[in-house]
Every structure is written in C-alpha cells, then in structure tokens.
Design a protein around this motif. Structure first.
Motif, short mmCIF file in Angstrom:
data_model
loop_
_atom_site.label_atom_id
_atom_site.label_comp_id
_atom_site.label_asym_id
_atom_site.label_seq_id
_atom_site.Cartn_x
_atom_site.Cartn_y
_atom_site.Cartn_z
N GLU A 57 0.85 -1.22 0.00
CA GLU A 57 0.00 0.00 0.00
C GLU A 57 0.87 1.25 0.00
OE1 GLU A 57 -3.58 0.16 2.23
OE2 GLU A 57 -3.29 -1.85 3.00
N PHE A 58 1.95 1.21 0.77
CA PHE A 58 2.85 2.38 0.82
C PHE A 58 3.43 2.70 -0.56
CE2 PHE A 58 4.32 1.56 5.46
CZ PHE A 58 3.15 2.10 5.93
N GLU A 59 3.57 1.65 -1.37
CA GLU A 59 4.23 1.88 -2.67
C GLU A 59 3.50 2.95 -3.48
OE1 GLU A 59 4.61 -2.08 -4.17
OE2 GLU A 59 6.38 -2.44 -2.90
N THR A 60 2.19 3.08 -3.25
CA THR A 60 1.45 4.11 -3.99
C THR A 60 1.97 5.51 -3.64
OG1 THR A 60 -0.22 4.25 -2.26
CG2 THR A 60 -0.69 2.75 -4.08
N LEU A 61 2.51 5.66 -2.42
CA LEU A 61 3.03 6.97 -2.02
C LEU A 61 4.22 7.39 -2.86
CD1 LEU A 61 2.89 6.63 1.88
CD2 LEU A 61 1.22 7.72 0.38
N ALA A 62 4.98 6.38 -3.33
CA ALA A 62 6.18 6.68 -4.10
C ALA A 62 5.82 7.32 -5.45
CB ALA A 62 7.00 5.42 -4.30
N ASP A 63 4.55 7.16 -5.87
CA ASP A 63 4.14 7.76 -7.15
C ASP A 63 3.86 9.26 -7.02
OD1 ASP A 63 4.26 5.28 -8.27
OD2 ASP A 63 2.13 4.85 -7.94
N LEU A 64 3.73 9.72 -5.78
CA LEU A 64 3.37 11.13 -5.60
C LEU A 64 4.60 12.02 -5.76
CD1 LEU A 64 1.07 10.87 -2.47
CD2 LEU A 64 0.39 10.91 -4.87
N SER A 65 4.39 13.17 -6.32
CA SER A 65 5.51 14.09 -6.47
C SER A 65 5.00 15.53 -6.46
CB SER A 65 6.23 13.79 -7.80
OG SER A 65 7.23 14.74 -8.01
N HIS A 66 5.37 16.25 -5.43
CA HIS A 66 4.97 17.65 -5.30
C HIS A 66 6.03 18.35 -4.46
CE1 HIS A 66 2.78 21.18 -3.80
NE2 HIS A 66 2.04 21.06 -4.88
N PRO A 67 6.37 19.60 -4.81
CA PRO A 67 7.45 20.28 -4.06
C PRO A 67 7.17 20.44 -2.57
CG PRO A 67 6.47 21.73 -5.76
CD PRO A 67 5.88 20.38 -5.95
N ASN A 68 5.91 20.39 -2.16
CA ASN A 68 5.60 20.57 -0.74
C ASN A 68 5.20 19.27 -0.05
OD1 ASN A 68 4.29 23.50 -2.01
ND2 ASN A 68 5.97 23.51 -0.55
N VAL A 69 5.44 18.16 -0.69
CA VAL A 69 5.13 16.86 -0.10
C VAL A 69 6.42 16.06 -0.05
CG1 VAL A 69 3.88 14.70 -0.49
CG2 VAL A 69 2.73 16.88 -0.91
N VAL A 70 6.76 15.53 1.11
CA VAL A 70 8.03 14.82 1.21
C VAL A 70 8.03 13.63 0.23
CG1 VAL A 70 7.36 13.22 3.07
CG2 VAL A 70 9.74 13.93 2.85
N LYS A 71 9.14 13.46 -0.44
CA LYS A 71 9.22 12.42 -1.48
C LYS A 71 9.48 11.07 -0.82
CE LYS A 71 9.36 10.93 -5.67
NZ LYS A 71 8.02 10.42 -5.93
N VAL A 72 8.66 10.08 -1.17
CA VAL A 72 8.91 8.71 -0.69
C VAL A 72 9.64 7.97 -1.81
CG1 VAL A 72 7.80 6.54 -0.03
CG2 VAL A 72 6.88 8.72 0.81
N TYR A 73 10.83 7.41 -1.47
CA TYR A 73 11.64 6.74 -2.49
C TYR A 73 11.41 5.23 -2.52
CZ TYR A 73 14.57 11.00 -2.40
OH TYR A 73 15.03 12.28 -2.46
N ASP A 74 11.22 4.65 -1.36
CA ASP A 74 11.29 3.19 -1.29
C ASP A 74 10.53 2.73 -0.06
OD1 ASP A 74 12.08 0.60 -1.82
OD2 ASP A 74 14.13 0.86 -1.04
N THR A 75 10.13 1.48 -0.06
CA THR A 75 9.49 0.89 1.13
C THR A 75 10.03 -0.52 1.28
OG1 THR A 75 7.66 -0.01 -0.13
CG2 THR A 75 7.35 2.19 0.77
N GLY A 76 9.89 -1.08 2.45
CA GLY A 76 10.37 -2.45 2.66
C GLY A 76 9.96 -2.96 4.03
N VAL A 77 10.40 -4.18 4.35
CA VAL A 77 10.09 -4.78 5.65
C VAL A 77 11.40 -5.13 6.33
CG1 VAL A 77 8.95 -6.70 6.82
CG2 VAL A 77 7.93 -5.73 4.76
N PHE A 78 11.51 -4.76 7.61
CA PHE A 78 12.70 -5.10 8.40
C PHE A 78 12.21 -5.75 9.69
CE2 PHE A 78 15.73 -3.80 11.77
CZ PHE A 78 16.85 -4.48 11.31
N GLN A 79 12.56 -7.00 9.89
CA GLN A 79 12.15 -7.74 11.08
C GLN A 79 10.65 -7.54 11.38
OE1 GLN A 79 14.91 -6.50 14.13
NE2 GLN A 79 16.58 -7.70 13.24
#
Ligand SMILES: Nc1ncnc2c1ncn2[C@@H]1O[C@H](COP(=O)(O)OP(=O)(O)OP(=O)(O)O)[C@@H](O)[C@H]1O
Length: 393
Positions: A57-79
C-alpha cells in the motif's frame, strides 16, 4: 537499540521518534545518497505478511511528487516492521522554524557547520523514545525537540517583512501584517482600518454558553507570537501546506494526522508535508488500528474523526485550523487533561475567539482559523484551494 543496517540502508543516527515509529538518518549503500528512513514499530503489532501487505500500500506513495510533499523513495520490511525511505529534509519542524529569532540566527555560534547552537546527546529514551538533546549555546527550540542544525542558520535570518515576502513568497501585501486592525466581531474578524486596536474590549460577554474561558498568554509571549516576521513565516508556511493538501486530496488521500511536527521547513523555506497517508494505511475505515487505538493526534482531530465517521479532505482542513489557532494564540482551541474531556469539548463547545486571546493577532489568519475549525465540515472552507485564496486576499 538502533539497527546498523536496514535492507540496503546504513543507519547513521536517530533523527527522532513519534507515536508510530522512529526516523533515522541513513545512507543508501547503492548510491551513497543520504535518506530518512522511518521504521514503523509503534503501530499495530503485525507479522511479516501483514507488514508486506502494508508495504504494497505504501508503494502508492512513491508515485506522488509535489514540491511541498516529502518524497517517498522506497518501502520495505525489516524484522516484521514496515519501513519507508524518504527524502532527507535538512530543516526544522514548523514550530521550531517559527520560534527562531534573527539575533540567534546571526550569532557567531551559528556557523555553517551547524554545530554551534545545539549538540546531540544520546540520553535515556523518553516515553516517546525520542533522542534527548542538550543546548550548548543559545536557547533550546520551542518544541524541546532541538536537533543539530545541518545548515547555516542565517538562511532563516529575519528581514523586514516587505523585503522578505515579495516577490518569492506567494501571498499578497496584506500578509505582512504589522499591527493589524482589530475586528468588530471577535468571532469573525473584519478588515476595517477604522477600529482602534487599543479601544477593543475583551469579549468576555460575547462568549456563548459552552464557550471555553479566555485565558491569554502573558503580554511578552503575545508580542513574540505577533512578531511581523513570524506572522509572515506562518502565513507563507500555511500557503505551502495548502498547496500540499490540495495535491494529496486530489490524489484521494486524507492526511489524518496533520500537526506542526508533520510540517518541516528546509533552509530555502520550502515546506514539506510529512507522514501523509500513513494514518489511513494503519487504520481501518473507522480510524482505529487493529488493537483499538485511534489514529491521529487528539489535539488536531476533527469532530468527524473523533466520531469515527468517514473522512474527507475537510478533516485535514480542520486540523490546519487548529494549527493556525495554536500557533497564533499560544494555546490550542480546546484543551483538557484527558482525551475524553478533550473530545467532549471538541464536539460540544466553542473555542474562545482567537482575537480575544491575542488582541493584536493577524485578523486574516484568525478568520481563516475560525472558519476551519467549525464542527460541521459543510461550514468550513471546502477545499485547500479555498483556504489558499482566503489567505492570499
Ligand atoms: N524526511 C525527514 N527528514 C528529516 N527529518 C525527519 C524526516 N522525517 C521525520 N524527521 C524527523 O524525525 C522526527 C520524528 O518523526 P516522526 O514522524 O516519527 O514523529 P512525529 O511526526 O513527531 O510524531 P508521529 O509519528 O507520532 O506523528 C520529526 O520530528 C522530524 O524532526
């Protein structure tokens, strides 16, 4: 304990902790690029399958791009915990940004290495698990969330509002606000220049039944809140937040947890909205996590969010109103010792008029804030674009 490596990311230091996780400064070992990595350990406990579902679900955030929205580059699972990799913002949270004063920024301590004002000291975890900080010189930032400043603070030096705000800033001349006219109607405000601010009576008698009592901050504090340069920064930051909200709402997202610590300002005074969408992914439709906890920060929650009703962008606009109200008056519109008392107040009572709390406050901001914190979503501004326009008038 701080992990050393999370996937391909080398963890360098803890930037801070919040209700749902910890944010680290990290290095992408593939590119050597610095990033911010948020490990979500504070949300509902989950197995790695649930974590992977969330990550999809988070991966959809990586598609967003706006100068006033923090850019999400990647997602994953750790432990078994999901994580998000974001653009690293070298900046301050909104509250700290507003609290900076020119003389501090220009003091010799604030060298370009950023090591002058504050030094990090890893202390025992507080209740929120935050990293503790120690002021070396100057004063601790307002939020108590002092952190090393990685850039030259003179980037935030105070300038005369008129020089500072035009032309790069996007609001009109009324935005620079020295002493502003005090409104005839403290609930709604008025732009009349004919009213003598000093003639204005505190509207104790206008408080309606169920209205919060008027408890003002000390005069020196109000003076600080009304510094024209600070008011100018607040207005400009709010305009940029409106742009971010308009963008995420247009993409079908509701932030659900808008608050000053989710707004960061970088050294170019560019605002970034943080943590958008996370609350939705962590909650079911009623706004509750699997273990029954409410998602969002109580103080900024709209009535409809408290009631677990379906939310749209107007819930974020309510939170924006609370932010403006609080940053203008020094206190939130509703305050209580327990969440239940707070919810009761949010649902049942009217807040004190902002301009009764802060007589010399900016009338335009006050009007916008009061309209945003109306209990019925239909009575508020309906879109972030409308708020932008009202703030630019
Ligand atoms: N992308 C980023 N770049 C730089 N610093 C960040 C970034 N994201 C978060 N931070 C820092 O980490 C701190 C903690 O962030 P986090 O989102 O975990 O907490 P919060 O927003 O204070 O609370 P909550 O998560 O409960 O909403 C923030 O206050 C901010 O200073």
């Amino acid at each position: 304990m701080r992990p050393k490596v999370i996937g391909p990311y080398r963890v360098l230091e803890t930037l801070g902790s919040g209700g749902i996780g910890t944010v680290y400064r990290a290095l992408d070992s593939r590119t050597n690029d610095p990033v911010a990595l948020k490990l979500l350990t504070g949300g509902p406990a989950m197995d790695s399958r649930a974590a992977r579902r969330l990550v999809r679900e988070f991966e959809t955030l990586a598609d967003l791009s706006h100068p006033n929205v923090v850019k999400v580059y990647d997602t994953g699972v750790f432990q078994s915990s999901p994580f998000l990799v974001m653009e690293l913002i070298e900046g301050l949270t909104l509250r700290d940004y507003l609290s900076l004063r020119g003389e501090e920024l220009l003091s010799p301590a604030s060298g370009s290495s950023g090591s002058g004002l504050f030094r990090r000291s890893e202390g025992p975890a507080s209740s929120g698990g935050s990293t503790s900080m120690e002021a070396v010189s100057g004063r601790e930032l307002e939020s108590g969330e002092a952190r090393p400043l990685p850039f030259d603070l003179s980037a935030f030096a105070e300038e005369a509002p008129s020089d500072e705000l035009a032309p790069s800033m996007r609001f009109g001349t009324s935005g620079s606000a020295a002493v502003l006219p005090v409104p005839m109607d403290p609930w709604l405000g008025s732009d009349s220049d004919e009213v003598d601010p000093l003639d204005f009576e505190l509207p104790y008698d206008v408080t309606e039944p169920g209205t919060e009592p008027v408890k003002r901050e000390p005069a020196a504090r109000l003076e600080e809140l009304n510094r024209p340069e600070r008011v100018g920064r607040l207005k400009d930051a709010m305009l940029q937040v409106c742009e971010a909200l308009a963008y995420i709402h247009a993409h079908g997202l509701v932030h659900r947890d808008l608050k000053p610590s989710n707004v960061m300002v970088d050294e170019d005074r560019q605002v970034r909205l943080m943590d958008f969408g996370l609350a939705k992914f962590l909650a079911d439709d009623a706004g509750m996590t699997l273990d029954g906890r409410m998602v969002g920060t109580f103080r900024y929650m709209s009535p409809e969010q408290i009631l677990g009703e379906p939310l749209d962008g107007r819930a974020d606009l309510y939170s924006l109103g609370v932010i403006i109200y609080e940053l203008m008056s020094g206190r939130p519109p509703f305050d209580a010792k327990s969440p239940v008392d707070l919810w009761h107040k949010v649902l049942e009572t009217e807040p004190p008029p902002l301009l009764a709390l802060n007589q010399r406050g900016d009338a335009q901001l006050a009007r916008v804030a009061h309209r945003l914190i109306r209990k019925e979503p239909d009575d508020r501004f309906q879109t972030a674009e409308e708020v932008y326009e009202a703030l630019s008038e």
